[in-house]
Write an enzyme that holds these catalytic residues in place. Sequence first.
Site, PDB file in Angstrom:
ATOM      1  N   LYS A  46       6.093  17.496  70.696  1.00 23.63           N
ATOM      2  CA  LYS A  46       5.529  18.678  69.819  1.00 23.63           C
ATOM      3  C   LYS A  46       4.262  18.859  70.235  1.00 23.63           C
ATOM      4  O   LYS A  46       3.177  17.679  69.187  1.00 23.63           O
ATOM      5  CB  LYS A  46       6.331  18.017  68.148  1.00 23.63           C
ATOM      6  CG  LYS A  46       6.521  19.077  67.494  1.00 23.63           C
ATOM      7  CD  LYS A  46       4.997  20.351  67.069  1.00 23.63           C
ATOM      8  CE  LYS A  46       3.882  19.924  66.642  1.00 23.63           C
ATOM      9  NZ  LYS A  46       2.806  20.036  66.136  1.00 23.63           N
TER      10      LYS A  46
ATOM     11  N   GLU B 146      -0.424  22.775  67.554  1.00 32.53           N
ATOM     12  CA  GLU B 146      -0.530  24.210  68.052  1.00 32.53           C
ATOM     13  C   GLU B 146      -1.816  24.677  67.426  1.00 32.53           C
ATOM     14  O   GLU B 146      -1.434  25.662  68.062  1.00 32.53           O
ATOM     15  CB  GLU B 146       0.409  24.220  65.900  1.00 32.53           C
ATOM     16  CG  GLU B 146      -0.661  23.994  64.673  1.00 32.53           C
ATOM     17  CD  GLU B 146      -0.277  22.620  64.164  1.00 32.53           C
ATOM     18  OE1 GLU B 146      -0.105  21.938  65.011  1.00 32.53           O
ATOM     19  OE2 GLU B 146      -0.406  23.283  63.234  1.00 32.53           O
TER      20      GLU B 146
ATOM     21  N   CYS C 174     -10.698  10.137  68.284  1.00 31.70           N
ATOM     22  CA  CYS C 174     -10.741   8.794  67.573  1.00 31.70           C
ATOM     23  C   CYS C 174     -11.718   7.917  67.956  1.00 31.70           C
ATOM     24  O   CYS C 174     -11.657   7.158  66.546  1.00 31.70           O
ATOM     25  CB  CYS C 174      -9.689   8.964  66.878  1.00 31.70           C
ATOM     26  SG  CYS C 174      -9.185   7.640  69.090  1.00 31.70           S
TER      27      CYS C 174
HETATM   28  P1  NAD Z   1      -3.311  16.596  62.730  1.00 32.38           P
HETATM   29  O1  NAD Z   1      -3.501  15.142  62.037  1.00 32.38           O
HETATM   30  O2  NAD Z   1      -3.806  17.742  61.519  1.00 32.38           O
HETATM   31  O3  NAD Z   1      -2.663  16.526  63.822  1.00 32.38           O
HETATM   32  C1  NAD Z   1      -1.397  16.397  64.154  1.00 32.38           C
HETATM   33  C2  NAD Z   1      -0.163  17.087  64.249  1.00 32.38           C
HETATM   34  O4  NAD Z   1       0.427  16.800  63.367  1.00 32.38           O
HETATM   35  C3  NAD Z   1       0.135  18.026  64.759  1.00 32.38           C
HETATM   36  O5  NAD Z   1       0.670  18.167  66.085  1.00 32.38           O
HETATM   37  C4  NAD Z   1       0.326  18.852  63.717  1.00 32.38           C
HETATM   38  O6  NAD Z   1       0.839  19.561  64.103  1.00 32.38           O
HETATM   39  C5  NAD Z   1       0.577  17.978  62.637  1.00 32.38           C
HETATM   40  N1  NAD Z   1       0.843  18.149  61.192  1.00 32.38           N
HETATM   41  C6  NAD Z   1      -0.453  18.529  61.148  1.00 32.38           C
HETATM   42  N2  NAD Z   1      -0.488  18.596  59.370  1.00 32.38           N
HETATM   43  C7  NAD Z   1       1.045  18.375  59.736  1.00 32.38           C
HETATM   44  C8  NAD Z   1       2.318  18.114  58.331  1.00 32.38           C
HETATM   45  N3  NAD Z   1       1.141  18.341  56.861  1.00 32.38           N
HETATM   46  N4  NAD Z   1       3.202  17.664  58.075  1.00 32.38           N
HETATM   47  C9  NAD Z   1       4.063  17.838  58.822  1.00 32.38           C
HETATM   48  N5  NAD Z   1       3.099  17.322  60.195  1.00 32.38           N
HETATM   49  C10 NAD Z   1       1.748  17.563  60.713  1.00 32.38           C
HETATM   50  O7  NAD Z   1      -4.344  15.949  63.129  1.00 32.38           O
HETATM   51  P2  NAD Z   1      -5.289  16.669  64.119  1.00 32.38           P
HETATM   52  O8  NAD Z   1      -6.315  17.405  63.542  1.00 32.38           O
HETATM   53  O9  NAD Z   1      -4.863  17.495  65.517  1.00 32.38           O
HETATM   54  O10 NAD Z   1      -6.175  15.768  66.058  1.00 32.38           O
HETATM   55  C11 NAD Z   1      -7.601  14.915  64.970  1.00 32.38           C
HETATM   56  C12 NAD Z   1      -7.123  13.952  64.267  1.00 32.38           C
HETATM   57  O11 NAD Z   1      -6.239  12.545  65.275  1.00 32.38           O
HETATM   58  C13 NAD Z   1      -8.186  12.897  63.580  1.00 32.38           C
HETATM   59  O12 NAD Z   1      -7.938  12.163  62.274  1.00 32.38           O
HETATM   60  C14 NAD Z   1      -8.504  11.984  65.154  1.00 32.38           C
HETATM   61  O13 NAD Z   1      -8.745  10.251  64.542  1.00 32.38           O
HETATM   62  C15 NAD Z   1      -6.352  11.733  65.249  1.00 32.38           C
HETATM   63  N6  NAD Z   1      -6.603  10.649  66.536  1.00 32.38           N
HETATM   64  C16 NAD Z   1      -6.149   9.904  66.471  1.00 32.38           C
HETATM   65  C17 NAD Z   1      -5.952   9.612  67.525  1.00 32.38           C
HETATM   66  C18 NAD Z   1      -5.544   8.123  67.934  1.00 32.38           C
HETATM   67  O14 NAD Z   1      -5.351   6.813  69.335  1.00 32.38           O
HETATM   68  N7  NAD Z   1      -6.022   7.387  66.776  1.00 32.38           N
HETATM   69  C19 NAD Z   1      -5.865   9.902  69.313  1.00 32.38           C
HETATM   70  C20 NAD Z   1      -6.627  10.946  68.655  1.00 32.38           C
HETATM   71  C21 NAD Z   1      -6.860  12.393  67.776  1.00 32.38           C
END
Ligand code: NAD
Length: 486
Positions: A181, A184, A289
Amino acid sequence: MDKNIQFQNYGARGNWVANEWVPAKEGKTISIISPYFDKEIATVPDSSAADLDAIVDRAQVAFPGWAATNIRDRAQIMFRFKTIMENDIENLAELIALDNGKTVADAKGSIQRGIDVIEYATTIPEVLKEESSQVSAGITCTMTHEPLGVVAGITPFNFPVMVPLWMIPLAITAGNCFILKPSEQTPLAGLQIAEYLKEAGLPTGVFSVVNGSREAVEGICDHIDIRAVAFVGSSKVAKIVYTRSTAVGKRALCLGGAKNHIIIVPDADENSTAKGLLASSMGSAGQRCMAASVMVGVEEVDAIIDSIVESSAQLKLGEDMGAVISKAARERIIRMIDEAKEQGARIVLDGRNPQSPEGYDGGYWLGPTIIDHASPEMACAQVEIFGPVLTIVRADSLKEAMKIENSSPYGNAASIFTTSGAVSRYVSENASAGMVGINVGVPVPRDPFSFGGWNQSKFGHGDITGSSGLSFWTNLRKVTTRWPAE
Ligand code: NAD
C-alpha cells in the site's frame, strides 16, 4: 536544474492484481500532484476493503505454489529484478522526482539504497540455510525458516522506492506473497516496481498493489488472512497501525517519525562536520526520518556553525535541493519557523520566501533555514518539522547535550562529531537512539545490519532490513528427529 523535470500526466492508474492493472470497484480516486508543478500528474484508486479482499484472495491462491518454489529459484528472480532496476534507474529517478519533488540525483541515490536490499535478498538461500545439530545421543534438531503467508507493507511519501524495497525483496524471497500500500501522495514509482517484478518472472499473485489511504490501511490491519504488516510513516499512524493489527493477532513492525540530534563538540573537524551536518539536515529537503533536525552545540562551536550557515546559503533550489511534498507541508513548516522566531530563537538563515527555480514557479519551494539559540523546550526543538530546517540548541557540557538528546520521545538516530575517542564512546553508549553515527550525519546501517529506531520511533520488536527483517517475515520450524537403533 540538476536535470530538467518534464511535466507529464500519467492518467488513471489502477491496483496491481494478478499481474494486471485494475480499477477499484467503486471508482473513487485520489489525485496525485507534482510538487514541482502544483498540477495533477495521475489519479490512483482510493481502494475499499472490498478491493483489498479481492487482492488477498488472489494472493492466497498464489501462496502455496510460491512457498513450495525452491529458494534458489526465488532468489534468481531477485537477480533479474536487480538488473532490470539498474537498467531503468534514470527513468525511475525522474518519475520519483516528478512525483515526490526530490532532485533526480537524490532520487537515484535512494533507488541505489533500495537495490542494496535486493542484493541482500539474493543471498537468502545462504543466509536462511537449514541449521541442524545432534542435540542428544541419536537425536537431531533441525531448524528452518518458513514463510508466513500473505503479508503487507504500508509506506510513506518520502522514499517511494527505497522504503518499499526495505520490505518487498526480503518478504517475497522468504516465500511470502506481498501486498504494497504505497503512499497516496507518491504512488507512481512504487507502481513501477510491479512491472519490474513481472518482467523478472515473478508468478501471478505473489506481488500486488492496493492504492488508497486510510480505508485501505485499516482494511490491511483488520484482515485476518494478512499474517504480518510492516509500516513506515509518522509515529501517530505507526502506533494506530501497530495497535489495530496486533489486536487481531497480526505480526506488526511499525517504524515512526523522528527528531534526530547531532552533537557537535569544539574538537570536531570543522570542514567534515559542516559537510556532514549540511547533508543530513538539508538532504532530501529535510524530509528524511534520518535527518539531523537538532544540532546540539557544546561550548564554543561558532566557527562550525558559521560554516554550516554559509554552505547552506549556497544551496540552489532545484539543483541541490528539491521541493517539499505539498502546499500544506510548506505552510506547516513556515508556521513552525514563525513560531520559533516569536518565541525568541534567532533565524540565522531564512528560507521562507525563496526564489523559485526558473520554469517551476508553482512548485512548493522552501529554502534552507537555520534557527539558532533555540531552547530545548521550544516546538522547533521537539516536534518533527520534516523540512529543510535545522534547529540549533546550545549546551554548556557534553552531559547537558546528552540530557537534551535523551529527553526526546523519539529515538531513531543520534550522531556525534568529534576527534576524541572517549567522547564518541560516551555518546554511542548513552544515546537513546537505535542508530548512532560517529562523524556520520546519516547513520543508516547497510545490510546485513538492520534499520530501526527505538522509543516512539518504532512500535514492535526487531528491525526492518538485514537479518532482523528476515526474522520478521518468517516463522522458525524446529524438527526433532530420532531414528531407533537397529
Ligand atoms: P504518514 O504517517 O502520514 O503516512 C504513512 C502511511 O500511512 C501512508 O501510506 C498513508 O496512506 C497512511 N496513513 C496516513 N494517515 C493515516 C490514518 N489516519 N490511518 C491509517 N493510515 C494512514 O507519513 P508520511 O507523511 O507519508 O511520511 C512521513 C513520516 O514518515 C515522517 O514522520 C517520517 O519520519 C516517517 N518516516 C519514518 C521512517 C523510519 O524508518 N522510521 C522512514 C521514512 C519516513
